[in-house]
Design a protein around this motif. Structure first.
Motif, PDB file in Angstrom:
ATOM      1  N   LEU A  42      45.402  42.547  48.108  1.00 21.39           N
ATOM      2  CA  LEU A  42      46.102  43.411  47.103  1.00 21.39           C
ATOM      3  C   LEU A  42      46.818  44.655  47.279  1.00 21.39           C
ATOM      4  CD1 LEU A  42      43.063  43.273  44.389  1.00 21.39           C
ATOM      5  CD2 LEU A  42      45.384  42.502  43.937  1.00 21.39           C
ATOM      6  N   LEU A  43      46.664  45.209  48.697  1.00 21.88           N
ATOM      7  CA  LEU A  43      47.470  46.364  49.251  1.00 21.88           C
ATOM      8  C   LEU A  43      48.346  45.981  50.105  1.00 21.88           C
ATOM      9  CD1 LEU A  43      44.392  48.594  49.985  1.00 21.88           C
ATOM     10  CD2 LEU A  43      45.707  48.708  48.041  1.00 21.88           C
ATOM     11  N   ALA A  44      49.512  46.472  50.011  1.00 22.89           N
ATOM     12  CA  ALA A  44      50.759  46.237  50.789  1.00 22.89           C
ATOM     13  C   ALA A  44      50.691  46.559  51.961  1.00 22.89           C
ATOM     14  CB  ALA A  44      52.076  46.877  50.046  1.00 22.89           C
ATOM     15  N   ASP A  45      51.312  45.809  53.091  1.00 22.22           N
ATOM     16  CA  ASP A  45      51.086  46.234  54.390  1.00 22.22           C
ATOM     17  C   ASP A  45      52.482  46.553  54.967  1.00 22.22           C
ATOM     18  OD1 ASP A  45      49.350  46.833  56.219  1.00 22.22           O
ATOM     19  OD2 ASP A  45      48.783  44.797  57.008  1.00 22.22           O
ATOM     20  N   PRO A  46      53.020  47.510  55.537  1.00 21.03           N
ATOM     21  CA  PRO A  46      52.143  48.783  55.546  1.00 21.03           C
ATOM     22  C   PRO A  46      52.078  49.683  54.237  1.00 21.03           C
ATOM     23  CG  PRO A  46      54.492  49.288  56.316  1.00 21.03           C
ATOM     24  CD  PRO A  46      54.661  47.785  55.760  1.00 21.03           C
ATOM     25  N   VAL A  47      51.250  50.391  54.128  1.00 17.30           N
ATOM     26  CA  VAL A  47      50.887  51.304  52.942  1.00 17.30           C
ATOM     27  C   VAL A  47      50.648  52.594  53.145  1.00 17.30           C
ATOM     28  CG1 VAL A  47      48.374  50.855  53.077  1.00 17.30           C
ATOM     29  CG2 VAL A  47      49.348  51.363  50.661  1.00 17.30           C
ATOM     30  N   ASP A  48      51.037  53.574  52.346  1.00 11.88           N
ATOM     31  CA  ASP A  48      50.994  54.764  52.713  1.00 11.88           C
ATOM     32  C   ASP A  48      49.735  55.307  51.591  1.00 11.88           C
ATOM     33  OD1 ASP A  48      50.996  57.656  53.111  1.00 11.88           O
ATOM     34  OD2 ASP A  48      52.947  57.849  51.970  1.00 11.88           O
ATOM     35  N   PHE A  49      48.551  55.216  52.100  1.00 10.83           N
ATOM     36  CA  PHE A  49      47.236  55.463  51.383  1.00 10.83           C
ATOM     37  C   PHE A  49      46.782  56.777  51.848  1.00 10.83           C
ATOM     38  CE2 PHE A  49      42.777  55.470  50.560  1.00 10.83           C
ATOM     39  CZ  PHE A  49      42.728  54.840  49.286  1.00 10.83           C
ATOM     40  N   GLN A  50      46.753  57.736  50.710  1.00 13.19           N
ATOM     41  CA  GLN A  50      46.355  59.286  50.910  1.00 13.19           C
ATOM     42  C   GLN A  50      45.212  59.222  49.830  1.00 13.19           C
ATOM     43  OE1 GLN A  50      48.608  62.334  52.348  1.00 13.19           O
ATOM     44  NE2 GLN A  50      50.302  60.848  52.760  1.00 13.19           N
ATOM     45  N   ALA A  51      43.930  59.990  50.156  1.00  9.06           N
ATOM     46  CA  ALA A  51      43.078  60.523  49.138  1.00  9.06           C
ATOM     47  C   ALA A  51      42.703  61.859  49.510  1.00  9.06           C
ATOM     48  CB  ALA A  51      42.069  59.518  49.365  1.00  9.06           C
ATOM     49  N   LEU A  52      42.427  62.700  48.697  1.00 12.24           N
ATOM     50  CA  LEU A  52      41.728  63.741  48.817  1.00 12.24           C
ATOM     51  C   LEU A  52      40.236  63.986  48.231  1.00 12.24           C
ATOM     52  CD1 LEU A  52      42.580  66.575  50.172  1.00 12.24           C
ATOM     53  CD2 LEU A  52      43.669  67.318  47.887  1.00 12.24           C
ATOM     54  N   THR A  53      39.443  64.383  48.904  1.00 11.33           N
ATOM     55  CA  THR A  53      37.809  64.742  48.227  1.00 11.33           C
ATOM     56  C   THR A  53      37.678  66.247  48.882  1.00 11.33           C
ATOM     57  OG1 THR A  53      37.048  63.789  50.230  1.00 11.33           O
ATOM     58  CG2 THR A  53      37.326  62.481  48.537  1.00 11.33           C
ATOM     59  N   PRO A  54      36.751  66.865  48.344  1.00 13.10           N
ATOM     60  CA  PRO A  54      36.532  68.063  48.689  1.00 13.10           C
ATOM     61  C   PRO A  54      36.364  68.402  49.968  1.00 13.10           C
ATOM     62  CG  PRO A  54      35.148  67.558  46.623  1.00 13.10           C
ATOM     63  CD  PRO A  54      35.921  66.430  47.171  1.00 13.10           C
ATOM     64  N   GLY A  55      35.888  67.388  50.986  1.00 14.41           N
ATOM     65  CA  GLY A  55      35.597  67.600  52.283  1.00 14.41           C
ATOM     66  C   GLY A  55      36.535  67.051  53.295  1.00 14.41           C
ATOM     67  N   ARG A  56      37.537  66.533  52.837  1.00 18.97           N
ATOM     68  CA  ARG A  56      38.335  65.575  53.821  1.00 18.97           C
ATOM     69  C   ARG A  56      39.691  64.996  53.125  1.00 18.97           C
ATOM     70  NH1 ARG A  56      36.264  60.569  57.336  1.00 18.97           N
ATOM     71  NH2 ARG A  56      38.138  60.140  58.168  1.00 18.97           N
ATOM     72  N   HIS A  57      40.639  64.849  53.723  1.00 15.75           N
ATOM     73  CA  HIS A  57      41.986  64.300  53.558  1.00 15.75           C
ATOM     74  C   HIS A  57      41.944  62.964  54.176  1.00 15.75           C
ATOM     75  CE1 HIS A  57      46.570  64.128  53.989  1.00 15.75           C
ATOM     76  NE2 HIS A  57      46.197  63.596  52.864  1.00 15.75           N
ATOM     77  N   TRP A  58      42.042  61.926  53.428  1.00 15.46           N
ATOM     78  CA  TRP A  58      41.765  60.601  53.941  1.00 15.46           C
ATOM     79  C   TRP A  58      43.240  59.952  54.137  1.00 15.46           C
ATOM     80  CZ3 TRP A  58      36.997  58.600  54.521  1.00 15.46           C
ATOM     81  CH2 TRP A  58      35.698  59.394  53.884  1.00 15.46           C
ATOM     82  N   GLN A  59      43.489  59.340  55.200  1.00 15.83           N
ATOM     83  CA  GLN A  59      44.989  58.448  55.319  1.00 15.83           C
ATOM     84  C   GLN A  59      44.814  57.187  56.108  1.00 15.83           C
ATOM     85  OE1 GLN A  59      46.446  62.106  57.643  1.00 15.83           O
ATOM     86  NE2 GLN A  59      48.327  61.819  55.903  1.00 15.83           N
ATOM     87  N   ALA A  60      45.502  56.363  55.695  1.00 11.40           N
ATOM     88  CA  ALA A  60      45.531  54.997  56.139  1.00 11.40           C
ATOM     89  C   ALA A  60      47.007  54.485  55.950  1.00 11.40           C
ATOM     90  CB  ALA A  60      44.557  53.968  55.394  1.00 11.40           C
ATOM     91  N   GLY A  61      47.299  53.805  57.244  1.00 14.01           N
ATOM     92  CA  GLY A  61      48.714  53.156  57.225  1.00 14.01           C
ATOM     93  C   GLY A  61      48.798  51.670  57.046  1.00 14.01           C
ATOM     94  N   THR A  62      47.775  51.126  56.967  1.00 11.44           N
ATOM     95  CA  THR A  62      47.616  49.555  56.691  1.00 11.44           C
ATOM     96  C   THR A  62      46.581  49.255  55.540  1.00 11.44           C
ATOM     97  OG1 THR A  62      45.903  48.971  58.232  1.00 11.44           O
ATOM     98  CG2 THR A  62      48.359  49.075  59.149  1.00 11.44           C
ATOM     99  N   GLY A  63      46.775  48.016  54.708  1.00 12.96           N
ATOM    100  CA  GLY A  63      45.818  47.948  53.870  1.00 12.96           C
ATOM    101  C   GLY A  63      44.447  47.738  54.274  1.00 12.96           C
ATOM    102  N   ARG A  64      44.254  47.089  55.435  1.00 15.56           N
ATOM    103  CA  ARG A  64      43.029  46.654  56.043  1.00 15.56           C
ATOM    104  C   ARG A  64      42.259  48.023  56.448  1.00 15.56           C
ATOM    105  NH1 ARG A  64      40.140  42.813  56.910  1.00 15.56           N
ATOM    106  NH2 ARG A  64      42.082  41.302  56.811  1.00 15.56           N
ATOM    107  N   GLN A  65      43.021  48.834  57.171  1.00 11.78           N
ATOM    108  CA  GLN A  65      42.628  50.185  57.412  1.00 11.78           C
ATOM    109  C   GLN A  65      42.060  50.970  56.315  1.00 11.78           C
ATOM    110  OE1 GLN A  65      45.324  53.081  59.152  1.00 11.78           O
ATOM    111  NE2 GLN A  65      43.797  54.377  60.193  1.00 11.78           N
ATOM    112  N   ALA A  66      42.750  50.999  55.190  1.00 12.26           N
ATOM    113  CA  ALA A  66      42.246  51.789  53.979  1.00 12.26           C
ATOM    114  C   ALA A  66      41.132  51.076  53.337  1.00 12.26           C
ATOM    115  CB  ALA A  66      43.503  51.538  52.776  1.00 12.26           C
TER     116      ALA A  66
END
Length: 73
Positions: A42-66
């Protein structure tokens, strides 16, 4: 007049009429089932995946990594 859009609470067997399911519905079902293959599909490859939680900034460049390092980790 258009009929009301389907919702997650509408009747029917889970996965029934999967071809008509929206990408969001397919994502929610794959996430609930912890189906990494379906989530990756369901996720494109490459993907610019970013999420922000109180303790961390999450980043991924591929669907599999995300999926493997963030969503299901």
């Amino acid at each position: 007049m258009n009929p009301r859009p389907r919702s997650a609470t509408d009747g029917g067997a889970p996965g029934a009429d999967a071809a008509a399911a929206t990408a969001g519905e397919r994502f929610a079902r794959a996430l609930a089932a912890k189906d990494s293959g379906a989530l990756c599909a369901l996720l494109a490859d490459p993907v610019d995946f970013q999420a922000l939680t109180p303790g961390r900034h999450w980043q991924a460049g591929t669907g599999r990594q995300a999926v493997e390092e963030i969503i299901l980790a």
